[in-house]
Design a protein around this motif. Structure first.
Motif, PDB file in Angstrom:
ATOM      1  N   THR A 111       0.838  -1.210   0.000  1.00 52.81           N
ATOM      2  CA  THR A 111       0.000   0.000   0.000  1.00 52.81           C
ATOM      3  C   THR A 111       0.868   1.252   0.000  1.00 52.81           C
ATOM      4  OG1 THR A 111      -1.624  -1.254   1.277  1.00 52.81           O
ATOM      5  CG2 THR A 111      -1.944   1.121   1.138  1.00 52.81           C
ATOM      6  N   LEU A 112       1.949   1.223   0.792  1.00 53.55           N
ATOM      7  CA  LEU A 112       2.866   2.360   0.846  1.00 53.55           C
ATOM      8  C   LEU A 112       3.688   2.465  -0.439  1.00 53.55           C
ATOM      9  CD1 LEU A 112       4.092   4.661   2.572  1.00 53.55           C
ATOM     10  CD2 LEU A 112       5.779   3.008   3.411  1.00 53.55           C
ATOM     11  N   MET A 145      -3.191   6.765   2.757  1.00 49.95           N
ATOM     12  CA  MET A 145      -2.131   7.206   1.859  1.00 49.95           C
ATOM     13  C   MET A 145      -2.390   8.622   1.319  1.00 49.95           C
ATOM     14  SD  MET A 145       0.104   4.899   1.890  1.00 49.95           S
ATOM     15  CE  MET A 145      -0.250   4.052   3.426  1.00 49.95           C
ATOM     16  N   GLY A 146      -3.665   9.038   1.404  1.00 48.29           N
ATOM     17  CA  GLY A 146      -3.999  10.400   0.977  1.00 48.29           C
ATOM     18  C   GLY A 146      -3.238  11.448   1.773  1.00 48.29           C
ATOM     19  N   GLY A 522      -6.681 -10.607  -0.710  1.00 41.91           N
ATOM     20  CA  GLY A 522      -7.251  -9.265  -0.716  1.00 41.91           C
ATOM     21  C   GLY A 522      -7.891  -8.817   0.580  1.00 41.91           C
ATOM     22  N   ARG A 523      -7.394  -9.305   1.725  1.00 43.58           N
ATOM     23  CA  ARG A 523      -7.977  -8.875   3.000  1.00 43.58           C
ATOM     24  C   ARG A 523      -7.580  -7.437   3.319  1.00 43.58           C
ATOM     25  NH1 ARG A 523     -12.136 -12.186   4.478  1.00 43.58           N
ATOM     26  NH2 ARG A 523     -11.560 -14.314   4.035  1.00 43.58           N
ATOM     27  N   GLY A 524      -6.414  -7.032   2.827  1.00 38.08           N
ATOM     28  CA  GLY A 524      -6.007  -5.643   3.005  1.00 38.08           C
ATOM     29  C   GLY A 524      -5.384  -5.346   4.359  1.00 38.08           C
ATOM     30  N   THR A 525      -5.343  -6.313   5.259  1.00 38.27           N
ATOM     31  CA  THR A 525      -4.720  -6.118   6.569  1.00 38.27           C
ATOM     32  C   THR A 525      -3.839  -7.316   6.846  1.00 38.27           C
ATOM     33  OG1 THR A 525      -6.761  -5.049   7.291  1.00 38.27           O
ATOM     34  CG2 THR A 525      -5.159  -5.612   8.988  1.00 38.27           C
ATOM     35  N   ASP A 526      -2.531  -7.081   7.011  1.00 39.18           N
ATOM     36  CA  ASP A 526      -1.667  -8.232   7.256  1.00 39.18           C
ATOM     37  C   ASP A 526      -1.687  -8.590   8.744  1.00 39.18           C
ATOM     38  OD1 ASP A 526      -0.301  -5.929   7.888  1.00 39.18           O
ATOM     39  OD2 ASP A 526       1.654  -6.836   7.593  1.00 39.18           O
ATOM     40  N   ILE A 527      -1.353  -9.856   9.018  1.00 37.22           N
ATOM     41  CA  ILE A 527      -1.410 -10.358  10.393  1.00 37.22           C
ATOM     42  C   ILE A 527      -0.087 -10.050  11.079  1.00 37.22           C
ATOM     43  CG2 ILE A 527      -1.647 -12.429  11.813  1.00 37.22           C
ATOM     44  CD1 ILE A 527      -3.370 -13.625   9.565  1.00 37.22           C
ATOM     45  N   GLN A 528      -0.153  -9.186  12.087  1.00 41.20           N
ATOM     46  CA  GLN A 528       1.049  -8.794  12.825  1.00 41.20           C
ATOM     47  C   GLN A 528       1.098  -9.552  14.147  1.00 41.20           C
ATOM     48  OE1 GLN A 528       1.275  -4.507  13.172  1.00 41.20           O
ATOM     49  NE2 GLN A 528       0.513  -4.218  11.080  1.00 41.20           N
TER      50      GLN A 528
END
Length: 939
Positions: A111-112, A145-146, A522-528
């Protein structure tokens, strides 16, 4: 022993590694600029955007500005997000700027990464689209990101469901626009159904970056986006065709109940052809002439309705309606209707009221939509396995980007059991072990049904499923200070694309957490590991207003997450468990990749049984008998790298077959796409043109030429001329009563002179119409008639092509290539469309009766958006979401209770805002006349 290819990779590096080295020089150049850029004030950093745009205006290319622009974005991210791009992220950004796909593992910050090429390409001022898989991610990323883009002086927009046309136009006008693939595709289709250029919302297709590119461009691209609307009433046609079927004798048709098909035999085709000819329903000489495609389609549906579908078994008639009965449950499926005209055929058979059929008004595949962009790029964790498809279909090259830190995840070989029961017991034992040690577990299943079966198994073994309606549901599962672990609980993720999913996944890395998920793409959130601190802060500290108290709470949460991360690491990191192999290696890799982010420890293992779908397809019976002979005991597993390689080959075969299916479907759609481009370009030219009188005059002259050529063939003798037919056609089309037969009787007259006389008479009549009223009014009418007629014929054409696609496969039985046959007939149909367009426009313009007021622009029809999930067959777009609502069309304002537009919402200057106006109402334009005597009088 290493193969030659593996040996070369060991010595020289893989192809991706060698190509990645080529980017290192620019990475070092960006790093060298960091001290200089870091010394700038916020305003000076922002001014670099203005300077870059000036340099582009003076002839510099984007490639010339890549190094300073990337250095600027890196610094802006440090200041606005407190995140600094890694060197490998800079490489990922360069790859996407070049119009390629960056394959970056989960947790590498895709995303970044996208901010780099997005900023650079946005400097052109033509708009950059960032495509996400759902509305939640579009909104989240546009806001998150905006911050970077706005810090640098760029504008950011976001397209989600529910926006109106003005809001969409504003979002597309921004430098950067975040949107889902569905919204982009539907906006494109709706734009090409508008009647004024100013109503369109998109401003072009310059550059797009597709997040989760494999999910969007491959998985979701198996089915097209469709906008449908009610068709014209064809009740009489259905009823007349239905009457033919009881007349058929046994030798006229064949029924195959197993395949659920009913087809006419050769004698049946001959019988139907004769009946159609008698009823005046046959065009041309032959039943299978291209003009009869729609009639043939409905004949086949009527045959199916009578010979395959039985009343009170397949359907019932209730309250004058045909209601489908589910073949598995025996329940009535109220509201469900068969498609392709079959339900109408059943209604005709049962002699109940025939409901209008929904037909395609516009459609496009994702392949053809995304090929509209001048430059396309993508990012995902898994693309290499589909590299051939990306290359062939989209012209996209895939490059694997190295991870920032080495991957330390352990990937075990698969464990293969003889039965599902043994496999389930092994999975349960592993979950129990992880729970005891405080190791978080992610269990991946291939379907909702399988995830529910596993949930039931856990419940029967002392586990409790989390209730997410409980406010405390998202609190960590582990209490490290006490040295105790929470009761045995687990979470289930199987509802698609819901904001709640991100919260569940964000805490799936907490020690002792057990999460069952159906599809991890495509969950958009990684598991930390330890949990996601930011998500917890947003949930637990959002209500705290006092800044000091809020800061203390944030610090407490971050400290707790860091402590839990240490516990999870010590337990071995996230353990990913696959309950079976998916038919695509890519989906397995997506699941496996959730573990081991940013150098964290992790573990993954797949558990299989010989009863799994993939194993059954590829001959598990032989393996089962072999394992029994070898003495494999119940509960024992077979584990060997050869098994993994054999499964990988099986998956490759399935992937290749699916690719061939998609490629073949695309070949057919490409035929329509070429025609779609012609029609859409023609519409835009018409909308842009102030004066289309020349086009209308050309159509009039070409129509006259066609009429003369048809009735007076070239080089034919005068006695062979069909002057009576020509005279009748001139009266019908041109509205002119001319003595064509008398002209033909004149000595020595040629067809050219007859053509000239017809042209002169038609031009004079039209000139009188223009002279009677102002040319400006006539120009408006010409444009409205052209656009309306073009749209009406294009919709009919789409329906005919749909019907042609369904029957063209039968040409293969005659040793003819169905695709070539489809191309030929689609071309003939398109030529027929153009001929009918000229004739209909000419006929309407020659007969139009003008009023003193300019006519309102035509309105778009009722529309509904559809995108069918290829795997489940379910429409992803909710039934209560009409296409116009998702377009948020300004031409569809809020309705009053009676269905009419509230008077206050009507703009007298914009007829499209009036909605439905009663004929005896005062005209909303403010003239003081009744609508039927004002704008409603146009004919």
């Amino acid at each position: 022993m290493l193969g030659i290819g593996n040996l070369a990779s060991k010595i020289f590096g893989s192809s991706s590694e060698r190509r990645v080295k080529g980017y290192r020089a620019r990475v070092e150049a960006i790093g060298a600029l960091e001290p200089e850029v870091s010394a700038l004030s916020d305003e000076e950093l922002r001014q670099r955007t203005v300077r870059f745009r000036e340099e582009i205006a003076n002839g510099k290319s984007l490639d010339d500005l890549l190094v300073p622009a990337f250095a600027t974005v890196r610094e802006a991210a440090k200041r606005s997000l407190k995140q600094r791009h890694f060197d490998v992220q800079l490489i990922g950004g360069m790859v996407m700027h070049e119009g390629r796909i960056s394959e970056m593992k989960t947790g590498e910050g895709k995303t970044l990464v996208a901010t780099l090429p997005v900023y650079l390409n946005a400097l052109l001022g033509k708009g950059v689209h960032v495509v996400t898989v759902n509305d939640y991610l579009a909104s989240r990323d546009a806001e998150w990101m905006g911050q970077v883009y706005r810090f640098l002086g760029l504008t950011v927009g976001c397209i989600t469901h529910g926006l109106n046309d003005d809001q969409r136009r504003e979002a597309y006008a921004c430098d950067v626009t975040y949107a889902t693939n569905n919204e982009l595709g539907f906006d494109y289709l709706r734009d090409n159904m508008k009647y004024e250029r100013g109503q369109m919302v998109q401003r072009g297709h310059q550059f797009a970056i597709v997040d989760e590119v494999d999910s969007i461009l491959i998985d979701e691209a198996r089915t097209p986006l469709i906008i449908s609307g009610p068709a014209e009433d064809r009740s009489e046609l259905y009823q007349r065709l239905d009457g033919f079927v009881p007349e058929l004798a046994a030798e006229h048709f064949e029924v195959d109940e197993k395949q659920r098909s009913a087809t006419l035999t050769e004698s049946g085709q001959e019988f139907i052809e004769n009946r159609l000819r008698e009823e005046g329903l046959l065009q041309g000489d032959n039943l299978y002439d291209v003009e009869n495609v729609t009639v043939v389609h409905h004949i086949n549906q009527a045959l199916k309705a009578h010979k395959l579908f039985q009343r009170d078994k397949d359907y019932i008639v209730k309250n004058g309606q045909v209601v489908i009965i589910d073949e598995f449950t025996g329940r009535m499926m109220e509201g469900r209707r068969y498609s392709e005209g079959l339900h109408q055929a059943l209604e005709a058979k049962e002699q109940v009221k025939i409901q209008p059929e929904n037909v395609t008004l516009a459609s496009i595949t994702f392949q053809n939509y995304f090929r509209l962009y001048k430059k396309l790029a993508g990012m995902t964790g898994t693309a290499l396995t589909e590299a051939e498809e990306f290359g062939n279909i989209y012209g996209l090259d895939v490059l694997e980007i190295p991870t920032n830190l080495p991957i330390s995840r352990i990937d075990d070989d698969d464990e293969v059991y003889r039965t599902d029961k043994e496999k389930a017991a092994a999975i349960l034992a592993l979950i129990d072990d992880c729970k005891k040690r405080g190791q978080p577990v992610l269990v991946g299943t291939t379907s909702i049904e399988k995830s529910e079966q596993l949930a039931t198994l856990l419940k029967t073994n002392g586990y409790r499923q989390k209730d997410f309606s409980d406010p405390d549901a998202f609190r960590p599962l582990y209490d490290g200070d006490q040295g105790t672990r929470e009761e045995k609980v687990f979470a289930v993720l199987n509802a698609r694309y819901h904001e709640q999913e991100a919260q569940i996944i964000s805490q799936a890395g907490v020690p002792g957490a057990i999460t069952i998920a159906t599809n991890m793409a495509g969950r958009g959130t990684d598991i930390q590991l330890g949990g996601n601190a930011d998500m917890r802060i947003a949930g637990e500290a959002a209500h705290i207003e006092d800044p000091v108290e809020r800061a203390a709470k944030e610090a407490e949460i971050r400290a707790e997450v860091e402590r839990l991360k240490g516990v999870a690491k010590e337990a071995g990191g996230l353990y990913v468990v696959g309950t079976e192999r998916h038919e695509s290696r890519r989906i397995d890799n997506q699941l496996r990749g959730r573990s081991g982010r940013q150098g964290d420890p992790g573990h993954s293992r797949f558990f299989l049984s010989l009863q799994d779908d993939l194993m059954r397809i590829f001959g598990s019976d032989r393996m089962d008998s072999m394992l029994q002979k070898l003495g494999l005991q119940e509960g024992e597993a077979i584990i060997h790298p050869w098994i993994n390689r054999a499964l990988a080959k099986a998956q490759q075969k399935v992937e290749a077959r699916n690719f061939d299916i998609r490629k073949n479907l695309l070949k057919y759609d490409d035929v329509m796409n070429d025609q779609r481009k012609v029609i859409f370009e023609q519409r835009i030219e018409l909308m842009d043109g102030e004066d289309v009188s020349e086009t209308v005059a050309d159509m009039r002259h070409e129509t006259i030429e066609d009429l003369v050529a048809k009735h007076i063939p070239e080089k034919a003798y005068a006695e062979q001329w069909d002057t009576e037919g020509l005279e009748e056609k001139v009266r019908e089309v041109l509205g002119l009563d001319l003595p064509v037969r008398e002209w033909a009787a004149e000595e020595g007259i040629a067809e050219t002179e007859i053509r000239e006389r017809l042209t002169k008479a038609a031009d004079e009549k039209f000139a009188r119409k223009v002279a009677d009223f102002s040319p400006s009014v006539m120009r408006q009418i010409e444009k409205a008639v052209l656009l309306q007629t073009l749209d009406s014929l294009w919709r009919e054409h789409l329906v005919t092509l749909d019907h042609l696609r369904q029957v063209i496969g039968f040409r293969g039985y005659a040793q003819r290539d169905p695709l070539n046959e489809y191309k030929t007939e689609a071309f003939e149909l398109f030529q027929s469309l153009l001929t009918r367009l000229r004739e209909q426009v000419t006929g309407q313009m020659m007969r139009v009766e003008l009023v003193r007021e300019a006519p309102p622009m035509p309105q778009a029809p009722e529309m509904h958006a559809h995108h069918i999930d290829a795997s489940s067959g379910v429409d992803e777009i909710p039934e209560d979401r009409p296409a116009m609502a998702s377009a948020g069309a300004a031409s569809a304002p809020a309705r009053a209770a009676g269905g009419e537009v509230a008077e206050l919402e009507r703009d007298p200057e914009r007829p499209e805002s009036w909605g439905k106006v009663g004929r005896n109402e005062l005209c909303p334009c403010g003239s003081g006349k009744k609508f039927k005597h004002c704008h409603g009088r146009f004919a």
